[in-house]
Design a protein around this motif. Structure first.
Motif, PDB file in Angstrom:
ATOM      1  N   TYR A  80     -19.245 -56.427 -13.856  1.00  0.00           N
ATOM      2  CA  TYR A  80     -19.613 -57.286 -12.513  1.00  0.00           C
ATOM      3  C   TYR A  80     -20.209 -58.308 -14.004  1.00  0.00           C
ATOM      4  CZ  TYR A  80     -18.760 -54.137  -8.244  1.00  0.00           C
ATOM      5  OH  TYR A  80     -18.667 -53.697  -8.314  1.00  0.00           O
ATOM      6  N   ALA A  81     -21.324 -57.396 -14.647  1.00  0.00           N
ATOM      7  CA  ALA A  81     -21.617 -59.228 -15.556  1.00  0.00           C
ATOM      8  C   ALA A  81     -20.999 -59.870 -16.026  1.00  0.00           C
ATOM      9  CB  ALA A  81     -23.190 -58.203 -15.632  1.00  0.00           C
ATOM     10  N   GLU A  82     -19.912 -59.189 -16.903  1.00  0.00           N
ATOM     11  CA  GLU A  82     -18.955 -59.333 -17.735  1.00  0.00           C
ATOM     12  C   GLU A  82     -18.288 -60.314 -17.100  1.00  0.00           C
ATOM     13  OE1 GLU A  82     -16.398 -56.316 -19.007  1.00  0.00           O
ATOM     14  OE2 GLU A  82     -18.617 -55.179 -20.005  1.00  0.00           O
ATOM     15  N   PRO A  86     -20.097 -62.713  -8.174  1.00  0.00           N
ATOM     16  CA  PRO A  86     -21.505 -63.379  -7.615  1.00  0.00           C
ATOM     17  C   PRO A  86     -22.211 -62.249  -7.047  1.00  0.00           C
ATOM     18  CG  PRO A  86     -19.879 -64.647  -7.490  1.00  0.00           C
ATOM     19  CD  PRO A  86     -19.202 -63.481  -7.707  1.00  0.00           C
ATOM     20  N   MET A  87     -23.579 -62.030  -7.042  1.00  0.00           N
ATOM     21  CA  MET A  87     -23.891 -60.972  -7.038  1.00  0.00           C
ATOM     22  C   MET A  87     -25.341 -61.637  -6.563  1.00  0.00           C
ATOM     23  SD  MET A  87     -23.140 -58.365  -8.354  1.00  0.00           S
ATOM     24  CE  MET A  87     -24.076 -57.072  -8.206  1.00  0.00           C
ATOM     25  N   ARG A  88     -25.792 -60.903  -5.086  1.00  0.00           N
ATOM     26  CA  ARG A  88     -27.225 -61.056  -4.243  1.00  0.00           C
ATOM     27  C   ARG A  88     -27.995 -60.970  -4.801  1.00  0.00           C
ATOM     28  NH1 ARG A  88     -27.130 -56.935   0.775  1.00  0.00           N
ATOM     29  NH2 ARG A  88     -24.597 -56.934   1.424  1.00  0.00           N
ATOM     30  N   ASP A  92     -28.035 -55.611  -6.731  1.00  0.00           N
ATOM     31  CA  ASP A  92     -27.419 -54.807  -7.679  1.00  0.00           C
ATOM     32  C   ASP A  92     -26.178 -54.827  -6.756  1.00  0.00           C
ATOM     33  OD1 ASP A  92     -28.145 -52.807  -4.928  1.00  0.00           O
ATOM     34  OD2 ASP A  92     -28.345 -50.919  -7.256  1.00  0.00           O
ATOM     35  N   ARG A  93     -25.851 -55.436  -5.831  1.00  0.00           N
ATOM     36  CA  ARG A  93     -25.219 -55.397  -5.031  1.00  0.00           C
ATOM     37  C   ARG A  93     -24.291 -57.207  -4.358  1.00  0.00           C
ATOM     38  NH1 ARG A  93     -25.665 -52.291   0.460  1.00  0.00           N
ATOM     39  NH2 ARG A  93     -27.113 -50.764  -0.081  1.00  0.00           N
ATOM     40  N   VAL A  94     -22.639 -57.021  -4.769  1.00  0.00           N
ATOM     41  CA  VAL A  94     -21.950 -58.097  -5.177  1.00  0.00           C
ATOM     42  C   VAL A  94     -22.356 -58.407  -3.678  1.00  0.00           C
ATOM     43  CG1 VAL A  94     -19.436 -59.447  -4.908  1.00  0.00           C
ATOM     44  CG2 VAL A  94     -20.485 -57.568  -5.968  1.00  0.00           C
ATOM     45  N   ASP A  95     -22.356 -60.378  -4.046  1.00  0.00           N
ATOM     46  CA  ASP A  95     -22.172 -61.219  -3.123  1.00  0.00           C
ATOM     47  C   ASP A  95     -20.721 -61.277  -2.237  1.00  0.00           C
ATOM     48  OD1 ASP A  95     -22.037 -63.387  -0.832  1.00  0.00           O
ATOM     49  OD2 ASP A  95     -24.078 -64.852  -2.359  1.00  0.00           O
ATOM     50  N   MET A  96     -21.377 -60.616  -1.395  1.00  0.00           N
ATOM     51  CA  MET A  96     -19.062 -60.921  -0.440  1.00  0.00           C
ATOM     52  C   MET A  96     -18.800 -61.494   0.175  1.00  0.00           C
ATOM     53  SD  MET A  96     -18.458 -57.641  -0.939  1.00  0.00           S
ATOM     54  CE  MET A  96     -16.809 -57.178   0.190  1.00  0.00           C
ATOM     55  N   ARG A  97     -19.674 -62.816   0.398  1.00  0.00           N
ATOM     56  CA  ARG A  97     -19.433 -64.325   1.035  1.00  0.00           C
ATOM     57  C   ARG A  97     -18.775 -64.769   0.028  1.00  0.00           C
ATOM     58  NH1 ARG A  97     -23.802 -67.472   3.728  1.00  0.00           N
ATOM     59  NH2 ARG A  97     -24.041 -67.447   1.346  1.00  0.00           N
ATOM     60  N   ARG A  98     -19.100 -64.915  -1.158  1.00  0.00           N
ATOM     61  CA  ARG A  98     -18.931 -65.219  -2.167  1.00  0.00           C
ATOM     62  C   ARG A  98     -17.963 -65.164  -3.319  1.00  0.00           C
ATOM     63  NH1 ARG A  98     -24.210 -66.561  -5.045  1.00  0.00           N
ATOM     64  NH2 ARG A  98     -22.969 -67.170  -6.699  1.00  0.00           N
ATOM     65  N   ALA A  99     -17.484 -63.935  -3.195  1.00  0.00           N
ATOM     66  CA  ALA A  99     -17.149 -63.130  -4.519  1.00  0.00           C
ATOM     67  C   ALA A  99     -15.548 -62.040  -3.037  1.00  0.00           C
ATOM     68  CB  ALA A  99     -18.187 -62.275  -5.010  1.00  0.00           C
ATOM     69  N   ARG A 100     -15.618 -62.033  -2.033  1.00  0.00           N
ATOM     70  CA  ARG A 100     -14.326 -61.155  -1.831  1.00  0.00           C
ATOM     71  C   ARG A 100     -13.518 -62.526  -1.997  1.00  0.00           C
ATOM     72  NH1 ARG A 100     -15.692 -59.556   4.199  1.00  0.00           N
ATOM     73  NH2 ARG A 100     -16.145 -57.824   3.422  1.00  0.00           N
TER      74      ARG A 100
END
Length: 112
Positions: A80-82, A86-88, A92-100
């Motif tokens: 995810y860093a590479e 977008p993370m919350r 350590d969770r992905v921001d689903m609203r922005r990354a989906r």
């Protein structure tokens, strides 16, 4: 304990082919993948990924709450860093609203 075939089933091939299309920095939940394919469900997609997902960008298929795949959190977080996924904030969770990812043809648009 489940016994897996050495090669993916036809459904497994469809899942893996679709997962390969998820762009860097974007994610889909297990349920999103099943819904897009119009067959199976989150558990079936998870079973395919557990059995044969090592050759595709497995870190881009996650739980609906944004959590990385169980047991693979450290490796997924590095990916995810590479990819600048977008993370919350502070999580350590992905921001689903922005990354989906909404699927093919939606590369330039916002997530679902």
């Amino acid at each position: 304990m489940a016994r897996y075939e050495s090669h993916p089933t036809e459904y497994g091939e469809r899942v893996l082919d679709f997962v390969e299309r998820i762009p860097p920095g974007r994610v889909m939940s297990y349920g999103d993948v099943a819904e897009y394919l119009g067959e199976g469900g989150p558990r079936q997609v998870g079973a395919v990924m557990a059995a044969w997902g090592g050759g595709v960008p497995w870190w881009r298929v996650i739980r609906a709450d944004g959590a990385p795949p169980p047991g693979l959190e450290v490796r997924a977080l590095a990916r995810y860093a590479e990819e600048a996924t977008p993370m919350r904030p502070g999580s350590d969770r992905v921001d689903m609203r922005r990354a989906r990812w909404a699927g093919p043809g939606a590369e330039g648009g916002p997530g679902r």
